[in-house]
Design a protein around this motif. Sequence first.
Motif, PDB file in Angstrom:
ATOM      1  N   VAL A 115      16.818 -55.674  18.886  1.00  0.00           N
ATOM      2  CA  VAL A 115      18.203 -55.885  19.328  1.00  0.00           C
ATOM      3  C   VAL A 115      18.915 -56.810  18.354  1.00  0.00           C
ATOM      4  O   VAL A 115      20.073 -56.586  17.994  1.00  0.00           O
ATOM      5  CB  VAL A 115      18.264 -56.436  20.772  1.00  0.00           C
ATOM      6  CG1 VAL A 115      19.657 -56.935  21.118  1.00  0.00           C
ATOM      7  CG2 VAL A 115      17.830 -55.360  21.761  1.00  0.00           C
ATOM      8  N   ARG A 116      18.235 -57.845  17.885  1.00  0.00           N
ATOM      9  CA  ARG A 116      18.892 -58.776  16.965  1.00  0.00           C
ATOM     10  C   ARG A 116      18.912 -58.257  15.524  1.00  0.00           C
ATOM     11  O   ARG A 116      19.713 -58.706  14.717  1.00  0.00           O
ATOM     12  CB  ARG A 116      18.273 -60.168  17.059  1.00  0.00           C
ATOM     13  CG  ARG A 116      16.914 -60.320  16.526  1.00  0.00           C
ATOM     14  CD  ARG A 116      16.392 -61.767  16.615  1.00  0.00           C
ATOM     15  NE  ARG A 116      14.968 -61.818  16.476  1.00  0.00           N
ATOM     16  CZ  ARG A 116      14.325 -61.661  15.330  1.00  0.00           C
ATOM     17  NH1 ARG A 116      14.988 -61.466  14.222  1.00  0.00           N
ATOM     18  NH2 ARG A 116      13.006 -61.703  15.302  1.00  0.00           N
ATOM     19  N   LEU A 117      18.055 -57.304  15.182  1.00  0.00           N
ATOM     20  CA  LEU A 117      17.998 -56.784  13.822  1.00  0.00           C
ATOM     21  C   LEU A 117      18.905 -55.579  13.580  1.00  0.00           C
ATOM     22  O   LEU A 117      19.335 -55.343  12.456  1.00  0.00           O
ATOM     23  CB  LEU A 117      16.555 -56.404  13.474  1.00  0.00           C
ATOM     24  CG  LEU A 117      15.593 -57.573  13.312  1.00  0.00           C
ATOM     25  CD1 LEU A 117      14.149 -57.084  13.286  1.00  0.00           C
ATOM     26  CD2 LEU A 117      15.915 -58.359  12.054  1.00  0.00           C
ATOM     27  N   LEU A 118      19.184 -54.812  14.617  1.00  0.00           N
ATOM     28  CA  LEU A 118      20.028 -53.622  14.471  1.00  0.00           C
ATOM     29  C   LEU A 118      21.490 -53.985  14.645  1.00  0.00           C
ATOM     30  O   LEU A 118      21.843 -54.805  15.491  1.00  0.00           O
ATOM     31  CB  LEU A 118      19.670 -52.589  15.535  1.00  0.00           C
ATOM     32  CG  LEU A 118      18.836 -51.396  15.127  1.00  0.00           C
ATOM     33  CD1 LEU A 118      18.491 -50.547  16.338  1.00  0.00           C
ATOM     34  CD2 LEU A 118      19.465 -50.561  14.063  1.00  0.00           C
ATOM     35  N   LYS A 119      22.339 -53.353  13.870  1.00  0.00           N
ATOM     36  CA  LYS A 119      23.780 -53.476  14.090  1.00  0.00           C
ATOM     37  C   LYS A 119      24.086 -52.872  15.460  1.00  0.00           C
ATOM     38  O   LYS A 119      23.347 -51.994  15.926  1.00  0.00           O
ATOM     39  CB  LYS A 119      24.547 -52.734  12.999  1.00  0.00           C
ATOM     40  CG  LYS A 119      24.391 -53.374  11.636  1.00  0.00           C
ATOM     41  CD  LYS A 119      25.118 -52.578  10.568  1.00  0.00           C
ATOM     42  CE  LYS A 119      24.935 -53.220   9.204  1.00  0.00           C
ATOM     43  NZ  LYS A 119      25.585 -52.428   8.132  1.00  0.00           N
ATOM     44  N   PRO A 120      25.171 -53.291  16.120  1.00  0.00           N
ATOM     45  CA  PRO A 120      25.461 -52.767  17.466  1.00  0.00           C
ATOM     46  C   PRO A 120      25.496 -51.238  17.547  1.00  0.00           C
ATOM     47  O   PRO A 120      25.126 -50.671  18.554  1.00  0.00           O
ATOM     48  CB  PRO A 120      26.819 -53.374  17.798  1.00  0.00           C
ATOM     49  CG  PRO A 120      26.851 -54.634  17.006  1.00  0.00           C
ATOM     50  CD  PRO A 120      26.112 -54.322  15.724  1.00  0.00           C
ATOM     51  N   GLU A 121      25.922 -50.587  16.481  1.00  0.00           N
ATOM     52  CA  GLU A 121      25.972 -49.124  16.492  1.00  0.00           C
ATOM     53  C   GLU A 121      24.813 -48.508  15.709  1.00  0.00           C
ATOM     54  O   GLU A 121      24.819 -47.321  15.411  1.00  0.00           O
ATOM     55  CB  GLU A 121      27.305 -48.647  15.944  1.00  0.00           C
ATOM     56  CG  GLU A 121      28.453 -49.040  16.845  1.00  0.00           C
ATOM     57  CD  GLU A 121      29.783 -48.503  16.383  1.00  0.00           C
ATOM     58  OE1 GLU A 121      29.818 -47.568  15.555  1.00  0.00           O
ATOM     59  OE2 GLU A 121      30.795 -49.013  16.863  1.00  0.00           O
ATOM     60  N   GLY A 122      23.800 -49.324  15.411  1.00  0.00           N
ATOM     61  CA  GLY A 122      22.650 -48.840  14.663  1.00  0.00           C
ATOM     62  C   GLY A 122      21.752 -47.966  15.515  1.00  0.00           C
ATOM     63  O   GLY A 122      21.916 -47.863  16.733  1.00  0.00           O
ATOM     64  N   ARG A 123      20.795 -47.336  14.852  1.00  0.00           N
ATOM     65  CA  ARG A 123      19.865 -46.449  15.544  1.00  0.00           C
ATOM     66  C   ARG A 123      18.433 -46.820  15.231  1.00  0.00           C
ATOM     67  O   ARG A 123      18.105 -47.228  14.126  1.00  0.00           O
ATOM     68  CB  ARG A 123      20.069 -45.011  15.093  1.00  0.00           C
ATOM     69  CG  ARG A 123      21.286 -44.359  15.609  1.00  0.00           C
ATOM     70  CD  ARG A 123      21.212 -42.893  15.254  1.00  0.00           C
ATOM     71  NE  ARG A 123      22.463 -42.243  15.505  1.00  0.00           N
ATOM     72  CZ  ARG A 123      22.977 -41.295  14.729  1.00  0.00           C
ATOM     73  NH1 ARG A 123      22.338 -40.911  13.659  1.00  0.00           N
ATOM     74  NH2 ARG A 123      24.110 -40.739  15.038  1.00  0.00           N
TER      75      ARG A 123
END
Length: 191
Positions: A115-123
């Motif tokens: 959650v902290r490593l992915l961009k909000p719209e990441g996959r």
Amino acid sequence: MGEFMALGRIDWAVAVVAPKPSDQLLEIGCGHGVAVTNVCERLVDGGIVAIDRSATMVAAAMRRNAVHLAAGRAIVQVADLRSLDLDHRRFDKVFAIRVGVFRRGDPTREFAALVRLLKPEGRLFLFHDEPSTGADEVGARIEAAVLRHRWNVEARSTHVFDGGEVACVIARPPSYSAARLIRRAKVAVAL
């Protein structure tokens, strides 16, 4: 024969991840670095960070990808996902090929780290095959783990090879829905 099948599985996984030239990617459990090579061949100004808990695997991945490391497209390091600290770096796509923690056990801390490593719209792309069970069953177990951690499942698929099947679950972080709603609200207010 085994290496050919492994390369076919990894080629398919990278095709599903579909790295864009400017994407920032994280690979969890990079092994010998085959996926790192395939990803780097698609990057222009993007980059990949590849981690593995095994120093032996990281050394092999670094040898295989020396050109990409020197060019600054790849970083390969010994690390555990749960304690990974990349100085607030965030990724467009994170993928893991045959990393057991997502299929068995309790991946609560791994999902929290993602959650902290992915961009909000990441996959997030989770690939796994299990010789003793079918890819549908493995995919269902991975999807259940993703949903238990309140992630949004975007797709689940399988791919059949001569010697087996591999499952893929694509998910977005829990914050994705909230971020999308906030963005829509800002657009509506601007209109």
